[in-house]
Structures are given as structure tokens and as C-alpha cells.
Design an enzyme around this catalytic site. Sequence first.
Site, PDB file in Angstrom:
ATOM      1  N   HIS A 135      -4.762  -7.227  -3.769  1.00  0.00           N
ATOM      2  CA  HIS A 135      -3.640  -7.995  -3.224  1.00  0.00           C
ATOM      3  C   HIS A 135      -3.889  -9.500  -3.189  1.00  0.00           C
ATOM      4  O   HIS A 135      -2.998 -10.256  -2.791  1.00  0.00           O
ATOM      5  CB  HIS A 135      -3.319  -7.491  -1.813  1.00  0.00           C
ATOM      6  CG  HIS A 135      -3.014  -6.037  -1.757  1.00  0.00           C
ATOM      7  ND1 HIS A 135      -1.938  -5.475  -2.389  1.00  0.00           N
ATOM      8  CD2 HIS A 135      -3.687  -5.001  -1.170  1.00  0.00           C
ATOM      9  CE1 HIS A 135      -1.934  -4.171  -2.186  1.00  0.00           C
ATOM     10  NE2 HIS A 135      -2.984  -3.861  -1.450  1.00  0.00           N
TER      11      HIS A 135
ATOM     12  N   ASP B 210      -5.881  -4.545   5.770  1.00  0.00           N
ATOM     13  CA  ASP B 210      -6.020  -3.999   4.420  1.00  0.00           C
ATOM     14  C   ASP B 210      -6.585  -5.091   3.518  1.00  0.00           C
ATOM     15  O   ASP B 210      -5.847  -5.912   2.973  1.00  0.00           O
ATOM     16  CB  ASP B 210      -4.668  -3.521   3.898  1.00  0.00           C
ATOM     17  CG  ASP B 210      -4.802  -2.770   2.568  1.00  0.00           C
ATOM     18  OD1 ASP B 210      -5.868  -2.883   1.930  1.00  0.00           O
ATOM     19  OD2 ASP B 210      -3.846  -2.082   2.183  1.00  0.00           O
TER      20      ASP B 210
ATOM     21  N   ILE C 261      -0.629  -7.907  -6.248  1.00  0.00           N
ATOM     22  CA  ILE C 261       0.613  -7.306  -5.760  1.00  0.00           C
ATOM     23  C   ILE C 261       0.656  -7.333  -4.234  1.00  0.00           C
ATOM     24  O   ILE C 261      -0.379  -7.421  -3.569  1.00  0.00           O
ATOM     25  CB  ILE C 261       0.778  -5.857  -6.262  1.00  0.00           C
ATOM     26  CG1 ILE C 261      -0.342  -4.962  -5.719  1.00  0.00           C
ATOM     27  CG2 ILE C 261       0.818  -5.812  -7.783  1.00  0.00           C
ATOM     28  CD1 ILE C 261      -0.171  -3.485  -6.045  1.00  0.00           C
TER      29      ILE C 261
END
Length: 904
Positions: free
Chosen positions: A812, A807, A827
Site C-alpha cells: 500500500h 495494516d 493500492i
Amino acid sequence: MSELSFKDKVVVITGAGGGLGRVYALEYAKRGANVVVNDLGGTLSGANGSTGHRAADLVVKEIKEKYNGKAVANYDSVNADGEKIIKTAIDSFGRIDILINNAGILRDVSFNKMTEKDFQSVVDVHLNGSYKLTKAAWPYMRKQKFGRIINTASPAGLFGNFGQSNYSAAKMGLVGFAETLAKEGYKYNIFVNSIAPLAKSRMTENIIPPHILKNLGPEKIAPLVLYLTHDTTKVTNSTFELAGGFYGQIRWERSAGQIFNPTSEDSFTPEAILNKWNEITDFKNDKPFNKKSHPVQLSDYNDLIVKAKQLPAQNDQGSVKVDSLKGKVVIVTGAGGGLGKSHATWFAKYGAKVVVNDIKDPSSIVNELNAKYGANSAVANTNNIITESDKIVQTAISTFGRIDILVNNAGILRDRSFVKMTDEEWYSVIAVHLLATFAMSKAVWPHFTKQNSGFIINTTSTSGIYGNFGQANYAAAKSAIIGFTKSLAIEGFKKGIRVNVIAPHAETAMTKTIFGDKEFQNHFEPSQVSPFVVLLASQELQAKAKRGVTGQMFEVGGGWVGQTRWQRSPGYVAVDDEITPELIQENWKSVVDFSGKTTNPASTEQSSMLILQSVQAAQAKADGSDGSFSYTHRDAILYNLGLGATTKELNYVYENDPNFQVLPTFAVIPFMNATAGLKFNELVNNFNYAMLLHGEQYIKLSQYPLPTKASLKTVIKPLQVVEKGGKAAVIVGASETYCTKTKKLLCYNEGTMFIRGATVGPNKTIKNNRAKFATQPFKAPTDRKPDYEVEVTTSEDQAAIYRLSGDYNPLHVDPKLAKKVGFPRPILHGLCTLGVSAKALLEKYGQFTELKVRFSNVVFPGDKLKIKAWKQPDGVVIFQTIDETRGVIVLDNAALKLAGSSKL
């Protein structure tokens, strides 16, 4: 297929010192063209131009060194000295064959803060600069009976974009300009097209996330431009969207609309139109009086008005009375006659207070309105709409105490064939239509913002939508108003401001010069347009439409109303490492083929996401990774490390440990790898990847532990597709993952995705049965303490490690992107939080076969998590994960079923 040669052709490319322009220059030179490399230099805002000569010089040097090509540099400003750029081509090479209008600047700022200079400078470089270049090149192209011109539009122009009302106006203006040039140039073999590229350049590198940018090299834009400008290509009057190897045509789509008998003002009313609103905006069905179409010119109004007058004299008024205009204050510009006078009269008729603006004293009209609808119904104003817009608004405030509605209606015509058009004729039309619309909208904006409400109705033209011979200036200005409207609608939405645009068809002082005998015989009265304008300014219409009405375009006249929008072909996606014009030529039918699944993008984000999804799907299919996934012990270790495994846990990090294993939640990785196969954009309307939230995840293991290396095949399908309260769509994707060697099922996943702002049509709803454990509620017990609690502190680097399992969303890891979407810092992946929690529970309770969680809040890397668990008699463990650092529940409605437990 033979190579497309440009030997001895002379190409002028503006803004060619870098980005797209540089790539164009190199590609043309590579194929034998003589190139004028124009670049003013300087910053994106257009400053410090005199210091930027080196950019053009370097490209010329590169052309000579790489291809032994012929090229010259030019440093002139496109809008100030455009003719000098063409003169450089004539002086250096004796002719001009191809013109690429590519130069641009950005002055992005919210409309509330945008200055007149911000607006004018962007229009000057993009729109007026392209005019100057094209005007200078046109006589040469006509004389030699050959020319190819590309105007560079933008998705922001086609669909609008926040903070880019100037850029949107300029870029959309180029489309209308190109459409007219195509019609005027056709018999001279001058073909003109527009492109709306999404490409990596100085103008996009700070706007588009890096993981998307890497697929958007300008090298993938150039092949289409070269193909369109080759002498064997006979494509003109077309617009194309392209990015990352996607090439698709975008065209206008017009609804069949609805007709009303227009003979009686008492019957052809806003109420009658409101009563048939769904028919007006219906793009699915043809009507007995008209068909849905993909036009390049205005509707056959003569046919429509004849059919409309054959209807019963009394139009059905419906059950809703339009009375929200009472006491509202309206400014109508150019209201001294024609459409403006009619609009003012209809607003007064519906109880509004009207500022009747016209450069010629409109006092006689004001007197009429006050006599007919009561004293103080209207006030006259003669201020200039461009230079004195604030004074016009002040007239409304001082006379009536407020301003609620602005109708930008004023206009002029200076029609002339492009070869004979003067600069004064060009600039005066741009000023009265486009700059005045900006100035008036700017003047009312603070008042609308303060009261959290307001309506702006802008006036385009069918010439602006489709282009028209002899109206290059008018078409450019009116088309620019479309782009401007769409951006204003986006910026004003949360402020309660609704902005729409109409293309009216009516007999006025302006249209007398272009109307024919049939139009005059059929009496296209302005009063056949005004009821629709009144309706657009009403609260009743906003309540009627599910999501309100804003940013929309309508054509109206003669008792007919229709809606016009964009439609894009499925297009062609090239996945080759090197894309050539010959490849585009070979697949041209796919580029312009609308027989497949077309789309109707309505925003820049939506358009970009749909294109990128097409690219990703094609790439997945080409490289064979569509549902296929292979991994080794290295990937297993990397996944375990991403969930916090350490060197003290050799069974997770050392492949030679006798108990080496991959954590069971690794089952989500092949699922996530295959989610592109769900084709979200086809399952729901208004899909936007940026609005997608991963809501829940369910895993069922058929084999455990999972192998530490394998080749897998995942079959994914939509299990449920439903709409939630008109605010979001929910897609539940189900996947089965098999070992390709043994053909045995390894695991099953269900992922629930919420797409905010998306809708689901009745024919798209899917409701298949789901796994029982996936839908079972698992509320954390409140009558007893947890049987088990454990704290786990995540690492500040955890997201950086976990993302390597597949991912790569920059949310992120990229602080800039995180802030853009509202987070103070990157996050942690939700599935990482799931895996961390499941690891702790695995070590306490042992192997599980099913797991289900709901993601209820975000986790930041470095936060401390507390996992609470309650073991049930049936072997189910209910759990909850809390972010103790922030005091929020992050995993809820969560449970796992232990291996060997009884079935629920």
C-alpha cells in the site's frame, strides 16, 4: 548455563566482509576465537573483486577495536585459491578448527536468458569454492581429530526459485556435499551441517520486502552457527532452516510407496504404475511391505524386491492406456548401455522416436530399436553433452522435426575418500552430471517454450539425496541436480514444461563398483526403472494427478516406487531481543523435535511464509497482544483521518468536541489485529500469504457508537474452511471483540479470505453457520435509480495515513513491491475503501448496526469514488462503490442495516 567459549579456536569465514559473514566473525571473536576474515570484495555478481579489500580489513579492525581480538584479513577467491585461505589460517594461527562456507554471489536471470557463464560462475563460487576450502582444511581436521564445518545452503536450493536455477543447483549441491562429509568425518570428530537461512543481507535486501527484512537480521542466524560449531555440540549430518528467531530442522521424508512384481516386462508397465499412483504419493499410511520413513540412506531394496516378487505375476494394469508417447521425440543421454539403453528401448516400445546419445557409438542399439519397432524409430548421436548439446537437439529436429522429451541420464563415477580425492575427480563428475544437465536442458528449452509443452526427466541418486561415503563429488553433483530440477519446474510450469527427478536403483556399469553380492543376486535390472520414466513423460500421468506432476522427486528400483520430500520440525522461536548460542543450546530439543505439527514446505515462498507466521505468532504470544488491543482518542482520530476526515469535521478529529466519535467501521481494526490467531497455514495446505485475497467483510455492532478509547480482547476462530474448485481455499474467520473493563461484547466480524493455490483436505473442512446478513445476496437494483449518490475523491496520501491504523503491508505504500506483484503503483487498503463508503452512508442515513461488502476490485490512492445507495423498506440500504477514475466496481454485494430497523 556457562557461556560457550571459542577461546583459541581458529575459524575461517568466507564472504565475511559484510552481512552474515561479518556477524559470524564478530561473534566468534567476541568469544575468544582467532578469525580469518575472507572477502574478495566487489559486487554481488562477483565483479570488481580487486577493489573490495577494504571490506575484510574493516571487519578485522572492528574485531581488534571492540574485543581486542585476533583476526587477519584474506582477499583470495574461494574457487580459484581456496587453499590459500586455509594457508592463511595455518600461517597466522597454526591450525584450522572451524570452517564456515558462506561466500556467495547472485546471477539471477530467467532460465531462458541464462548463459553458461551465469550458471558456471555461481556454481564455482558456492559449490566449487566450498569444495576447495574444505579439501584444504580436511587433512588438518583429520589429524587433530576435530573439525566443525557449516555449508550455507538456501531455501532456493531446498525448494527451487524462479530465476535462480544456477543458485538453486549450487546451494542444494552443498547439502549433498555436507551429508557425505558428515559420514566420512564422523570417526574423526569432524561434524558437518548445512543451514538454509533467510536473512537480511546484500543478497536479499532487493528481493524481500522491507517490513519482512526488519525481522531478518543476521544477528538471529549466528547463534545457531556458533552452537553447531562448538566442541561440545555433537550434531552432524543435519540441515536447518532459520530466520527471524525461528530455528527448525528439515529432513527427508519418504513415502512407503508401492511395490509391483517386476519379473515380467509385459506386466510391470507404465500403466500398472499409473494405476497405483495414489499409493506411491501417499505419505499418510504405512504399508505391509514398507513404512513411511525419515531416512539418511537408500531404501532396503533387497527386502523390497523379495516382497515384490512374491506378488501375483500379473500387476493390475488399470483402465487407462498410456498412448500419449506415440510420435513424440525423445533424447536420452548416456543411452549406449545400462539405464539409458533401457529408457530408449521403453520409449520406442511406446511409440516414441528416440535420439540415442552416447559418447561411444550407439549404432548397434539404434539398429536393434529400428528392427524391433519399425524403421526410423531411433537415430544415433555421439555429440558431447556438455559442449555440443545444441548439436544433439539439432539431430532430433533434423531427423524427426521436433523434440518433446529430454531424459538426462549420462553419468560417470570417480569414487574416492574425500581426503584422497583429486581436483580432476571432483570437477569431472560435476561437469558430466550437473553442467551437462544444465546444457541439455538449456538446449531444449527454446523448443519446449515455443510449442508450449515438454518434459525433462533428470537423474539424481540416493547418494545425492542422503550422501555416501567416498562419493563427495557424486553426491554434490546429484544433489545439485535436485535443486536445479525444482527451479526449472517452477519456471517451466506456465510454459507447459514439466520437470521431475528420479533416483534409480539398478545394476549398470556404474553401479557394479558399489553393488554388493545381494544386489547382484537380486537382479536390479534397468528395465525395473524405465517404465516409471516413460510414465513421467506421459500426459496420462499429468491428467491423473490433481495439479499435475512437476518439481517432484522419486526413488525407484526393484519393483518399488516411492516419493521423497522435505519435512520440517515445528521448531523453536526465540523472541528475546538478544539471542545467544546458549539459548539455542537450552532449547535444542524443540529445534529437532518432529513429534509436534510438522510441515512439508514445497516452495521457497511457502517455506518463508510458514517461518514468518511462526515468528509472528510467537511474538504475539510473548508480548501479550494475542487478541488484545488497546486504543486511545489519538488512534480514533488517526483512523478517522485515514478515511478522509478533515478539520471541518471536528466530531471526527477533535477529542474535545461534544460529538467526538470514532467511525463505526473501526470495528475491523481489532479483527485485523487478531487474524494471526487463525493460523492459516494449519487450516489449509499450500498456504502462501502472497496468494491471500480479502474477499468479503461483515460487521455487526453490539454497542454504538463505539467508545473512543478502550482496552479490548478479541476471540477469533475459523468459521468455515472450504475448497473452491481445486483452485483456491476459502477461510471465513469470525471474531468477537469484548471490552476488557465491562466484559461486554462490542462487535462481531466475519472476514472471508481466498487463498489461491491452496487446498483443503477432507479432515480440514469446516462448515459452521454464518450470520444471515453476511450471506444474504444484495444485488444493486437495476429497475430504479439510486436514492442517494455521492462522490468522494480519495487522497494520494490516503494509504500512507490509513496504514498507521495497523495494516503495514508495503503493497500500500512501496512502489517497487507493488510493481513486483503486478500493480503499476501502490493500492489503497480494501478496508479503507469500505470505511470511506460507510462514512458517506453514515452521514446520509445515520447509525447502522450491520454492514457487509464484497471487494471486487482495487482502488489507487487519488482515485474518485462514487457511492450509490438504494434504501429498502425494511431499513436495509443496498449500496455499490464505483471507482470512477478507472470505471470499475470496487465494492459490490454490499449493504448495511440501519439502527432500529426490523430484523430480516
